[in-house]
Design an enzyme around this catalytic site. Structure first.
Site, short mmCIF file in Angstrom:
data_model
loop_
_atom_site.label_atom_id
_atom_site.label_comp_id
_atom_site.label_asym_id
_atom_site.label_seq_id
_atom_site.Cartn_x
_atom_site.Cartn_y
_atom_site.Cartn_z
N GLN A 223 -17.95 3.09 11.07
CA GLN A 223 -17.57 1.84 10.44
C GLN A 223 -17.79 0.65 11.38
O GLN A 223 -17.67 -0.49 10.97
CB GLN A 223 -16.08 1.89 10.03
CG GLN A 223 -15.78 2.95 9.00
CD GLN A 223 -14.30 3.06 8.68
OE1 GLN A 223 -13.74 4.15 8.73
NE2 GLN A 223 -13.65 1.96 8.33
N ARG A 372 -6.90 4.01 5.09
CA ARG A 372 -7.10 2.75 4.40
C ARG A 372 -6.14 1.66 4.87
O ARG A 372 -6.03 0.64 4.23
CB ARG A 372 -6.97 2.93 2.89
CG ARG A 372 -8.07 2.16 2.21
CD ARG A 372 -8.16 2.40 0.75
NE ARG A 372 -9.24 1.60 0.20
CZ ARG A 372 -9.51 1.51 -1.06
NH1 ARG A 372 -8.82 2.17 -1.93
NH2 ARG A 372 -10.50 0.77 -1.49
N CYS A 373 -5.45 1.89 5.95
CA CYS A 373 -4.64 0.81 6.52
C CYS A 373 -4.16 1.22 7.88
O CYS A 373 -3.04 1.68 8.04
CB CYS A 373 -3.46 0.46 5.64
SG CYS A 373 -2.55 -0.90 6.34
#
Ligand code: CDP
Length: 788
Positions: A223, A372-373
């Site tokens: 990412q 996701r966090c």
């Protein structure tokens, strides 16, 4: 409301144009790391530890090396010769690449087998004979802090116990005093367990070292390819892999969710192996390896919320014990070891708050990797939103009414939160009102009263969260010292078509479409004429990557500003072509025209052609611009989610009847993509709320390390998501946009948990930790009946 400036054909902001990338994905033509096949490529498979904590007595490679096709078995001792057996984590802790004497968690990499193909490498891994001396693992973080607990990290200089760090923010004394003087104080210990990232594509690498050019070409599920290139150069620079010799290409990625931010041992070993052998080496995790290594969360939070008897919130305090496993591998900015956890004061206006956290080592996999966090907003929002509901129940006030009475008001923005954030904008009241209207809140309240009278268990849960995304201003945000700006570079070709490159990397979010839409909005070039390129460190401008919903707030802003630079240059060219002064030129999407004489105009495409063929004297040719955007602040999206559930008393089965999610992410680039992001995020919110959670036994064995016994929700388990929006643009973002991808994962779990607890409240059940599974509910019901 936002109104579109461009036609659907140009496809600027606000148009739900179809995703450009989908044709490739839907036809099975995506190119992922495992699709990369290079001549002479070797395959690598890891031997992993069956124990959570053990001494390695010996590693016998002989039988493995005897298998035809097995070329090497690489151990920690081998890497130690090059000082490559340890590496830094993203938060300045250290992690073993391969162990030389001790394994620290179940499934830790012990050694790597390199073979001519994967099947042979798997056989080789099974043939390696590792002798262990198991030790008593520390699984419980509270026990890890006891005085007689064995020291897990003697390798760290000055480390006397298993405590990693203490962090705090806010005013302890004033908060304690406010809590002591309050009419009502509600308390709870809330645990958010470890969960898997569970992306469809696991992690992997193809490392290919060319001895002639001395270049290392790496295909990586990353990412954040630029940041990883820098880290690799810092780790391996001493053996000759300096940054200009490393090229990382992140091809298509099948979901990241934070799990593809870190550097994993497998990456480093594959790179080392290719460097030494001089052939390409591929390592792709299998599903169980992916599931057992790399987990999010594991926060134990002691919360106290104080209020007047009427429900005016006065103070919030939270003390957390964070289980980081054997190393702190959180991917957090260095000044924020607990990420953005201090957003835990929520959407409410009160003066006193204090948050502290102690991080601890245990014999579990490196913790803190995102789901996701990663920036701990999920934990923060869960804490405050559960406590607000608990307060409502305690004082007998409707939880929506309690929220309305405590919300930060629209006119209070920018709002200085008690723990130091400056919230940029929001209209919390309007967002909750919209959610209540959409779901029919008052009718559900009536239905609930009727059902309760009949002894039925029905619950309504609300969550009104404030998110914090877009890291971030470089004065505060860096990863290992690298400032967290992001970048965009645009090249408009002579024929008016364009190529734009970014420092971020999509993993399914649709950047190839939405970045093109931003440029279409700014330049009037149709989005279909703009190619978007991300993820190649040799060609893209430097950026910190895509995670924690930072792409729109950072790279999206960079795209808008780079386009505006181009527009300024174009204005000079248009003035030259139209033979008027620059001051007489006006812009309307897609063309320049002469003030008062709109028939005299030049399109952006004509101006682009002139930039290469007919420029004003003294001007540089070409039509290109680059911008590195250092945001002045983060963006603060918010949302109001309402969930209605029914619980079956006999079985504990939970039925989610309705779920309404109203999100406010400022101006929207592509409503359809945002809708998709919200659907995915909500499903990833119901997952930890009701299904997912890693279970350990006392020896540190993971009891649900396959998808047979770890339930990832599918369409079958997901309710029909009903979504909507309010729009309060960010005042500091050039497009008024805020990030969105992470919000639903943050907001959904407390809404669901609040609904289930509300259903169980008549039975005297006031809290359950997520995941709230039917068996947990059933047990709680039996306990409450036994007490009655
Ligand atoms: O960093 P990441 O891409 O994961 O998150 P994001 O910035 O929230 O964007 C996710 C997707 O939603 C991207 O394709 C964005 O362009 C899109 N988006 C949008 O269309 N409008 C917004 N206000 C925010 C995001």
């Amino acid at each position: 409301m936002f109104s579109c400036k461009t036609s659907p054909e140009v496809g600027g902001m606000g148009h739900s144009v179809k995703r450009k990338e989908d044709a490739r994905f839907l036809h099975g033509k995506g190119k992922y790391t495992d699709d990369v096949k290079l001549p002479g490529m070797l395959s690598m498979v890891m031997v992993r530890s069956p124990y959570a904590y053990a001494k390695i007595k010996s590693i016998d490679k002989e039988k493995a090396l005897a298998i035809p096709g097995v070329l090497a078995v690489i151990t920690g001792e081998d890497l130690a010769q090059y000082n490559l057996h340890w590496m830094p984590t993203l938060l300045s802790d250290s992690q073993m690449v391969l162990p030389t004497d001790t394994v620290m968690h179940q499934s830790q990499e012990v050694c790597a087998v390199i073979a001519t193909d994967r099947y042979i490498a798997v056989d080789g891994a099974e043939a390696v004979d590792v002798q262990y001396e198991p030790m008593k693992a520390i699984v419980n973080p509270y026990k890890a802090l006891e005085e007689d607990a064995p020291l897990l990290r003697p390798d760290k200089e000055g480390q006397k116990d298993n405590h990693i760090y203490h962090w705090e923010r806010g005013e302890r004394e004033k908060t304690d005093a406010a809590i002591a003087a309050a009419d009502v104080v509600v308390k709870e210990r809330i645990h958010l367990p470890r969960i898997h990232v569970a992306s469809i594509e696991t992690c992997g690498i193809v490392a290919s070292y060319d001895k002639d050019t001395e270049k290392m070409l790496i295909y990586l599920t990353s990412q954040a390819p630029h940041a990883i290139r820098t880290i690799l150069a810092l780790v391996a620079g001493h053996v000759g892999l300096s940054e200009e010799k490393i090229r990382i290409i992140a091809p298509d990625i099948g979901g990241g969710f934070g799990g593809k931010v870190p550097v994993y041992p497998g990456y480093v070993v594959a790179i080392a192996a290719s460097f030494l052998i001089g052939k390409p080496v591929k390592w792709i995790e299998d599903r169980s390896e992916n599931l057992i290594n790399g987990f999010a969360r594991d926060y134990h939070m002691d919360c106290e919320l104080a209020a007047t008897k009427d429900g005016k919130i006065q103070a919030f305090k939270v003390s957390t014990l964070a289980d980081h496993g054997y190393t702190d591998s959180s991917a957090n900015p260095s000044k924020y070891p607990t990420g953005m956890f201090s957003i835990c004061t929520g959407s409410y206006d009160y003066e006193h708050a204090f948050a502290e956290l102690d991080a601890v080592y245990t014999n579990k996999a490196p913790g803190g990797v995102a789901y996701r966090c990663s920036f701990r907003v999920t934990e923060a929002v869960h804490a405050i939103e559960r406590m607000v509901d608990k307060l409502a129940a305690e004082i007998g006030k409707d939880p929506a009414q309690l929220r309305f009475e405590n919300f930060i008001k629209k006119e209070q923005f920018p709002y200085a939160s008690p723990l130091g954030w400056s919230y940029d904008s929001g209209d919390y009241k309007a967002t909750l009102e919209k959610a209540m209207e959409m779901i029919g809140y008052d009718d559900y309240k009536k239905e609930q009263a009727e059902k309760r009278a009949q002894g039925k268990l029905m619950g309504i849960g609300i969550c009104t969260f404030t998110e914090v995304v877009g890291a971030g201003p470089s004065k505060d945000f860096d990863i290992l010292g690298i400032a967290m700006f992001d970048s965009a570079e645009i090249r408009v070709h002579p024929t008016g078509k364009a190529l734009a490159r970014f420092g971020t990397k999509s993993q399914g979010q649709g950047h190839e479409t939405t970045y093109a839409q931003i440029l279409a909005e700014e330049l009037g070039i149709p989005y279909t004429d703009i190619e978007i390129d991300e993820g190649d460190t040799d060609t893209a401008p430097y950026g910190l990557g895509t995670y924690a919903s930072r792409s729109t707030p950072t790279a999206g802003a960079a795209a808008a500003i780079a386009a505006r630079k181009l527009k300024d240059k174009g204005k000079k060219i248009a003035a030259h072509l139209l033979e008027v002064s620059e001051d007489d030129i006006e812009w309307e999407v897609g063309k320049y025209f002469v003030k008062g004489a709109p028939e005299k105009s030049k399109t952006i495409q004509e101006v682009a052609f002139a930039a290469y063929t007919n420029i004003p004297p003294g001007m540089e040719p070409g039509f290109e611009a680059t911008h590195y955007y250092d945001p002045p602040n983060l963006t603060f999206p918010n949302g109001a989610y309402i969930c209605v559930v029914e619980v079956e008393e006999e079985t504990g089965a939970i039925d989610v009847k309705r779920f309404v999610a109203i999100d406010d992410c400022g101006n929207i680039i592509n409503p359809m993509i945002v809708e998709g992001q919200v659907h995915g995020g909500l499903t990833q919110g119901i997952a930890p709320a009701m299904y997912e959670g890693i279970v350990y036994d006392d020896e540190g064995n993971v009891l649900n390390g396959t998808l047979m016994d770890y339930l990832v929700p599918t369409a079958v388990e997901s309710p029909h998501w009903e979504t909507g929006h309010t729009i309060t643009p960010s005042p500091h973002h050039p497009l008024g946009a805020k990030g969105v991808a992470e919000s639903p994962t943050v907001g959904a779990p407390p809404a669901i948990a609040n609904a289930i607890i509300d259903a169980l409240y008549p039975l005297g059940i006031k809290h359950l930790d997520i995941p709230i599974t039917p068996d947990k509910v059933w047990e709680a019901i039996q306990e409450s009946k036994a007490k009655a």
